[in-house]
Design a protein around this motif. Structure first.
Motif, PDB file in Angstrom:
ATOM      1  N   GLY A 108       0.830  -1.213   0.000  1.00 19.52           N
ATOM      2  CA  GLY A 108       0.000   0.000   0.000  1.00 19.52           C
ATOM      3  C   GLY A 108       0.858   1.254   0.000  1.00 19.52           C
ATOM      4  O   GLY A 108       0.370   2.343   0.284  1.00 19.52           O
ATOM      5  N   SER A 161       4.649   0.795   0.722  1.00 17.44           N
ATOM      6  CA  SER A 161       5.862   0.483   1.489  1.00 17.44           C
ATOM      7  C   SER A 161       7.189   0.665   0.779  1.00 17.44           C
ATOM      8  O   SER A 161       8.234   0.559   1.417  1.00 17.44           O
ATOM      9  CB  SER A 161       5.778  -0.945   1.994  1.00 17.44           C
ATOM     10  OG  SER A 161       5.011  -0.962   3.150  1.00 17.44           O
ATOM     11  N   TYR A 216       1.590 -10.884   2.369  1.00 20.76           N
ATOM     12  CA  TYR A 216       0.884 -10.060   3.353  1.00 20.76           C
ATOM     13  C   TYR A 216      -0.559  -9.947   2.839  1.00 20.76           C
ATOM     14  O   TYR A 216      -1.483 -10.466   3.445  1.00 20.76           O
ATOM     15  CB  TYR A 216       1.608  -8.722   3.496  1.00 20.76           C
ATOM     16  CG  TYR A 216       0.805  -7.551   4.015  1.00 20.76           C
ATOM     17  CD1 TYR A 216      -0.413  -7.712   4.662  1.00 20.76           C
ATOM     18  CD2 TYR A 216       1.298  -6.250   3.878  1.00 20.76           C
ATOM     19  CE1 TYR A 216      -1.126  -6.612   5.134  1.00 20.76           C
ATOM     20  CE2 TYR A 216       0.588  -5.159   4.359  1.00 20.76           C
ATOM     21  CZ  TYR A 216      -0.631  -5.339   4.970  1.00 20.76           C
ATOM     22  OH  TYR A 216      -1.333  -4.250   5.429  1.00 20.76           O
ATOM     23  N   TYR A 241      -8.673   0.100   1.510  1.00 28.21           N
ATOM     24  CA  TYR A 241      -7.380  -0.590   1.554  1.00 28.21           C
ATOM     25  C   TYR A 241      -7.205  -1.345   2.872  1.00 28.21           C
ATOM     26  O   TYR A 241      -6.834  -2.522   2.893  1.00 28.21           O
ATOM     27  CB  TYR A 241      -6.221   0.401   1.356  1.00 28.21           C
ATOM     28  CG  TYR A 241      -4.887  -0.217   1.697  1.00 28.21           C
ATOM     29  CD1 TYR A 241      -4.235  -1.029   0.772  1.00 28.21           C
ATOM     30  CD2 TYR A 241      -4.320  -0.046   2.964  1.00 28.21           C
ATOM     31  CE1 TYR A 241      -3.033  -1.643   1.109  1.00 28.21           C
ATOM     32  CE2 TYR A 241      -3.125  -0.653   3.293  1.00 28.21           C
ATOM     33  CZ  TYR A 241      -2.487  -1.448   2.367  1.00 28.21           C
ATOM     34  OH  TYR A 241      -1.306  -2.068   2.699  1.00 28.21           O
TER      35      TYR A 241
END
Ligand code: GLN
Length: 498
Positions: free
Chosen positions: A157, A159, A187, A303
């Motif tokens: 998102g 990183s 993840y 999200y």
């Protein structure tokens, strides 16, 4: 303690250089033995690369910065690692990160937080300890501190882009599916992308070109036909722009500025420096077009519902039996109860952020909440994708069956927006409980491209101000977002901003 075991296995002379240089930032958590000579000759020969610790490697542990995997060593290398080896790159070690990639500040790690090396590189007397961003904070900091030429991170998102912005380096999140996820610890599978961090756009491009490619081992890898279709569109646009790009110009390029990407939380200095980047692009001949992506304000909530739901399902395998360090009671009767082993193992070995995500995600997937949370978030995700498809002149080859709005909006080649709402937060502030909610807000500008699976590149904003005082201007990034598969176009525009 992985840190100590790893570093003690490194030959002394090497350790006293790289390990010592690493100490100030805590960017690397495992150092490989230095390579005497390149194993293979290739496109990346001579390049030193660090790998985020949620990408598996055979010759070093992969802990995902979690106590639950503190002693895990993979029996195989991730596809991206194989590709780097084959191209002659030297893998110097593993980079610190937030536990399983969950976080924005690299403070959730059993190896301790990563300290942003930017201050040290500017002024040795500056003691300000700021976050390097997360979750790929170790990868960004390793590049910023000059410990390696490039690093792999993962971006679910934001990183890769957020730490790139905070540390003043380049960060690329490629189009979803272009880089294999085989060997990347999941993840949130529908969002996870392997990304590249480097000091300059050319190095970023070379590493990206090496690691991209169809992989039969990854069921979400984009098929060759889809890749070709996107490349055809992207290359023909690049050909049209080629002569001006060669002269460092952007004549004919249309850049959209999405009005929804300037929320209240945006700091003054971000706005100021973003304007300078826009000015620079205009001077180079690009035309700037205001555009609207109306579903943007719902992206962050959607999200966190989707990412947590997928995370709760992915984390189920770490139960102390299939995977993960078991924590069991010494009472033999208790050991017979599998549920108790699960509970002890997971309560002791998952950090607070991972536990929060599991709870939130499990809730969103329960029968009662599913329609209101999970399904609703999926609908928002489609709206976000539609918004992007409406503004790009290049079609989305992944969604060719869907109709795009017939409204006459100006079409653009790429979008431009600030990468983050501010510069790197102070570490003490970031670690405080009060900051917990603020840490989610850090991703507000990066998650839309993640939900839509689009390529996005963060480039440090050049500061054209002459500084009257010598106060440090902490880095801020600007992001270039393109249509699915337009990664090379995004990189070409990024080069103009370097
Ligand atoms: N900060 C976001 C999260 O915690 C993004 C993380 C990522 O991209 N891996 O989910």
């Amino acid at each position: 303690n992985v840190n100590l075991t790893c570093l003690s296995s490194v030959p002394r002379r090497y350790a006293s250089t790289l390990a010592e240089r690493n100490r100030a930032s805590n960017a690397l958590i495992y150092l490989n033995k230095p390579q005497e000579k390149a194993q293979k000759e290739g496109q990346l020969s001579g390049l030193k690369i660090a790998i985020k610790d949620n990408i598996v490697t055979r010759d070093s542990p992969t802990t995902c910065s979690s106590a639950i995997l503190r002693n895990f060593v993979s029996p195989f290398d991730a596809t991206v690692v194989d590709k780097l080896h084959d191209s002659g790159a030297e893998i110097i070690g593993k980079a610190n990160c937030d536990e399983f990639g969950m976080g924005s500040l690299n403070t959730y790690s059993i190896h301790g937080p990563v300290i942003n090396p930017f201050a040290a590189s500017q002024d040795a007397s500056n003691q300000e300890r700021r976050s390097a961003g997360g979750s790929s904070g170790g990868s960004a900091a390793a590049v910023a501190a000059g410990l390696c030429d490039a690093a792999l991170g993962t971006d679910t998102g934001g990183s890769v882009r957020l730490p790139a912005s905070y540390c003043g380096v380049i960060g690329l999140k490629p189009s979803y599916g272009l880089v294999s996820r085989w060997g990347v610890v999941s993840y949130a599978d529908s969002l996870d992308c392997v990304g590249v961090l480097a000091k300059d756009v050319d190095t970023t491009s070379s590493v990206f070109n090496t690691i991209t490619g169809y992989d039969t081992k990854d069921p979400t890898s984009a098929l060759p036909g889809i890749r070709d279709a996107a490349s055809t569109y992207c290359n023909s646009r690049l050909e049209q722009l080629e002569s001006s790009l060669k002269e460092g110009r952007l004549d004919g390029l249309k850049i959209g500025i999405p009005q929804e990407f300037f929320p209240q939380e945006l700091s003054e200095s971000v706005i100021h420096r973003f304007r300078q980047s826009v000015k620079l692009l205009k001077e180079r001949g690009a035309s700037i077009v205001p555009v609207s992506l109306p579903a943007t304000s719902y992206s962050l909530s959607a999200y966190y519902v989707l990412a947590s739901a997928e995370a709760s399902s992915n984390m189920a395998r770490y139960d102390g039996i299939q995977y993960g360090e078991r924590v069991a009671s010494t009472d033999p009767e208790d050991l017979k109860k599998v549920a108790s082993v699960y509970a002890r193992t997971r309560s002791a070995n998952f950090g607070p952020e991972v536990q929060r995500r599991i709870l939130l995600g499990t809730y969103a997937l329960t029968a009662d909440a599913f329609d209101n949370y999970f399904l609703q978030a999926q609908r928002v995700r489609q709206l976000v994708k539609n918004d992007f498809n409406n503004v790009f002149s290049m079609p989305n080859v992944n969604e060719s069956g869907r109709s795009v709005s017939t409204e006459s909006v100006q079409k653009v080649d790429v979008l431009l927006h600030p990468s983050a709402i501010g510069a790197a937060p102070l570490l003490d502030e970031a670690k405080s409980a009060d900051f917990a909610l603020d840490s989610y807000v850090q991703d507000v500008l990066t998650v839309p491209a993640s939900l839509a699976g689009l390529p996005a590149l963060s480039v440090p904003c050049l500061s054209t101000d002459s500084k009257p005082d010598s106060r440090l201007e902490w880095p801020i990034g600007v992001s270039i977002v393109g249509q699915w598969g337009a990664d090379r176009l995004v990189l070409a525009v990024g080069k103009a901003l370097e």
